[in-house]
Design a protein around this motif. Structure first.
Motif, short mmCIF file in Angstrom:
data_model
loop_
_atom_site.label_atom_id
_atom_site.label_comp_id
_atom_site.label_asym_id
_atom_site.label_seq_id
_atom_site.Cartn_x
_atom_site.Cartn_y
_atom_site.Cartn_z
N CYS A 290 0.68 -1.37 0.01
CA CYS A 290 -0.16 -0.01 -0.04
C CYS A 290 0.95 1.27 -0.01
N LYS A 291 2.01 1.09 0.54
CA LYS A 291 3.15 2.37 0.58
C LYS A 291 2.81 3.48 1.38
N TYR A 292 2.05 3.05 2.38
CA TYR A 292 1.75 4.14 3.41
C TYR A 292 2.96 4.26 4.18
N CYS A 293 3.94 3.39 4.44
CA CYS A 293 4.93 3.22 5.23
C CYS A 293 6.15 4.37 4.55
N VAL A 294 6.07 4.42 3.53
CA VAL A 294 7.41 5.07 2.54
C VAL A 294 7.49 6.73 2.96
N ASP A 295 6.30 7.19 2.91
CA ASP A 295 6.12 8.73 2.58
C ASP A 295 6.98 9.49 3.69
N ASP A 296 7.04 9.03 5.01
CA ASP A 296 7.76 9.76 6.04
C ASP A 296 9.01 9.25 6.40
N CYS A 297 9.47 8.14 5.57
CA CYS A 297 11.01 7.49 5.75
C CYS A 297 11.85 8.48 5.57
N PRO A 298 12.76 8.87 6.45
CA PRO A 298 13.75 9.63 6.44
C PRO A 298 15.01 9.04 5.82
N LYS A 299 15.08 7.88 5.40
CA LYS A 299 16.24 7.28 4.81
C LYS A 299 15.73 6.86 3.14
N CYS A 341 17.97 1.65 7.81
CA CYS A 341 17.02 2.07 9.02
C CYS A 341 17.48 2.59 9.92
N ILE A 342 17.08 3.54 10.65
CA ILE A 342 17.62 4.09 11.92
C ILE A 342 16.43 3.77 13.03
N ALA A 343 15.70 2.95 12.43
CA ALA A 343 14.45 2.48 13.60
C ALA A 343 13.74 3.56 14.18
N CYS A 344 13.18 4.53 13.53
CA CYS A 344 12.59 5.59 13.97
C CYS A 344 11.10 5.29 14.29
N GLY A 345 10.50 4.25 13.58
CA GLY A 345 9.27 3.86 13.87
C GLY A 345 8.15 4.28 13.15
N LYS A 346 8.56 5.42 12.30
CA LYS A 346 7.25 6.25 11.49
C LYS A 346 6.78 5.41 10.75
N CYS A 347 7.28 4.26 9.98
CA CYS A 347 6.63 3.41 8.92
C CYS A 347 5.63 2.53 9.80
N GLU A 348 5.93 1.98 10.97
CA GLU A 348 4.97 1.03 11.82
C GLU A 348 3.63 1.83 12.17
N GLY A 349 3.98 3.27 12.36
CA GLY A 349 2.69 4.09 12.92
C GLY A 349 1.79 4.13 11.53
N HIS A 350 2.15 4.06 10.36
CA HIS A 350 1.46 3.99 9.19
C HIS A 350 0.85 2.78 8.54
N CYS A 351 1.45 1.64 9.15
CA CYS A 351 0.96 0.32 8.48
C CYS A 351 -0.16 -0.13 8.69
N PRO A 352 -1.14 -0.44 8.02
CA PRO A 352 -2.19 -0.94 8.31
C PRO A 352 -2.22 -2.46 8.50
N GLN A 353 -1.06 -3.11 8.20
CA GLN A 353 -1.17 -4.50 8.61
C GLN A 353 -0.45 -4.75 9.90
N HIS A 354 0.02 -3.72 10.61
CA HIS A 354 0.51 -3.76 12.13
C HIS A 354 1.84 -4.92 11.93
N ILE A 355 2.54 -4.46 10.60
CA ILE A 355 3.86 -5.21 10.43
C ILE A 355 4.78 -4.71 11.16
N GLU A 356 5.76 -5.48 11.92
CA GLU A 356 7.01 -5.17 12.59
C GLU A 356 8.06 -4.87 11.61
N ILE A 357 7.92 -3.65 10.84
CA ILE A 357 8.91 -3.28 9.87
C ILE A 357 10.34 -3.45 10.06
N ARG A 358 10.60 -2.65 11.15
CA ARG A 358 12.01 -2.65 11.56
C ARG A 358 12.51 -3.79 11.78
#
Length: 371
Positions: A290-299, A341-358
């Protein structure tokens, strides 16, 4: 309305740039969709980095009479910083869509964090005000959380007229998504349901051979996508199923079984549950792209692309290793690597699937970046 909705989230493009939409191809798809009696279009400001709404105007609202189609759009709180921004955000949507009103307006991706923001901004009153002004016909929300919280929301806001849920046979009994339980809550509150992610971002198209053979034994001509969409459309209380169609082939396939929709039989339903178990045993990361996770990724890490490569590597092993690693290397030339990945966690805050992205990015880095 017929039950198939055109999700404008994965539109055909002329290049890898998601903003470079192929309007000529989309026009043809829209024309076929409308000719067959389907009228529902779904979009949102984040889709195609803002160009999905523009594509709707170019290919639908500027080419068809207003009474010939219905459009759904969303108030995306992760794109709004303060309460005062809602007015301008909404008016800009009307302008980009090329319409005077929106048929179905949703508070986008409701869960505990976004619900708090919506409450702080008094968004529920805002959308009711727009409805009173005639700029919204029906108000609801899309939901990504547990059934217990959905019950709390609908109890607190009985004025919400519908709910959009992620429903597919893979997530039906999933402990994180709780598709079945959420649908039951909507029935309890007498709220009609729109389905998103019926094919789980394409995950239910390319399924393991064993699962594919099981479906083919029941209907050799039915596509794997048809099983997923029909499953969602067969659920009691569902009045619309969205499909993010990227080409005319996908559109024609969906039309072939949704133009004269027939619900699943018990035997067919049981088959989807068996296939679900087979798939769960083969998927490592349940990403839907869905790509919700990528918009705020600082890297600027291409998270969904890396997960796709990683899933293929795990599912097919040595048969896929060269292709998967080549794919990863090509993508990482223009994006951050998984190890960045700097483990900021922004991606996980947006993930509809609740994936442990980091955590999974660490696995991806180990698989693709080791010498």
């Amino acid at each position: 309305m017929k039950k198939l909705g055109f999700g404008l989230m994965r539109l055909p493009t002329l290049s890898d740039d998601v903003t470079n939409i192929d309007f000529e191809k989309l026009n043809k798809m829209v024309d076929v969709f409308m000719e067959k009696g389907f009228t529902y279009f779904d979009t949102a400001a984040p889709y195609h980095k803002g160009f999905s709404e523009i594509a709707f105007k170019n290919c639908v609202s500027s080419r068809y009479k207003r009474e010939e189609y219905t459009v759904a759009d969303k108030l995306s709180f992760f794109m709004i910083d303060k309460k005062e921004d809602m007015e301008g955000f909404f008016e800009k949507q009307l302008e980009k869509l090329g319409v005077d009103y929106i048929d179905y307006y949703l508070l986008h991706a409701m869960g505990r964090p976004s619900y708090k923001k919506a409450t702080d901004f008094d968004a529920f009153s805002f959308v009711q005000k727009k409805k009173a002004e005639g700029k919204i016909k029906s108000v609801g929300f899309s939901f990504h959380d547990k059934a217990e919280f959905l019950d709390e929301m609908l109890t607190a806001h009985p004025e919400m007229e519908f709910v959009q849920l992620q429903i597919n046979y893979l997530d039906w009994e999933d402990v994180n998504i709780e598709s079945k339980k959420c649908l039951e809550i909507c029935k309890k509150h007498n709220k009609p349901v729109i389905v998103m992610e019926p094919v789980k971002g394409g995950s239910l198209v390319n399924i393991p051979d064993e699962a594919d053979e099981l479906f083919k034994s029941l209907n050799k001509d039915a596509s794997n996508a048809s099983w997923a969409v029909r499953f969602a459309a067969s659920c009691e209380g569902v009045f619309m199923v969205l499909s993010g169609m990227s080409n005319i082939e996908q559109l024609n396939d969906n039309i072939s079984f949704m133009e004269d929709f027939k619900p699943l039989t018990k035997e067919e339903f049981d088959a989807t549950q068996k296939v679900s178990q087979i798939i769960k045993e083969s998927i490592t990361v349940p990403c839907t792209n869905c790509k919700y996770c990528v918009d705020d990724c600082p890297k600027n890490i291409a998270i969904p692309d890396y997960f796709s490569a990683y899933n293929n590597l795990k599912r097919f092993g040595s048969k896929q290793v060269v292709v998967a690693k080549t794919y990863y290397n090509n993508i990482s030339k223009e994006h951050g690597k998984a190890s960045d990945c700097i483990a900021c966690g922004k991606c996980e805050g947006h993930c509809p699937q609740h994936i442990e992205i980091r955590r999974h990015l660490q696995d991806v880095a180990a698989a693709f970046e080791k010498k």
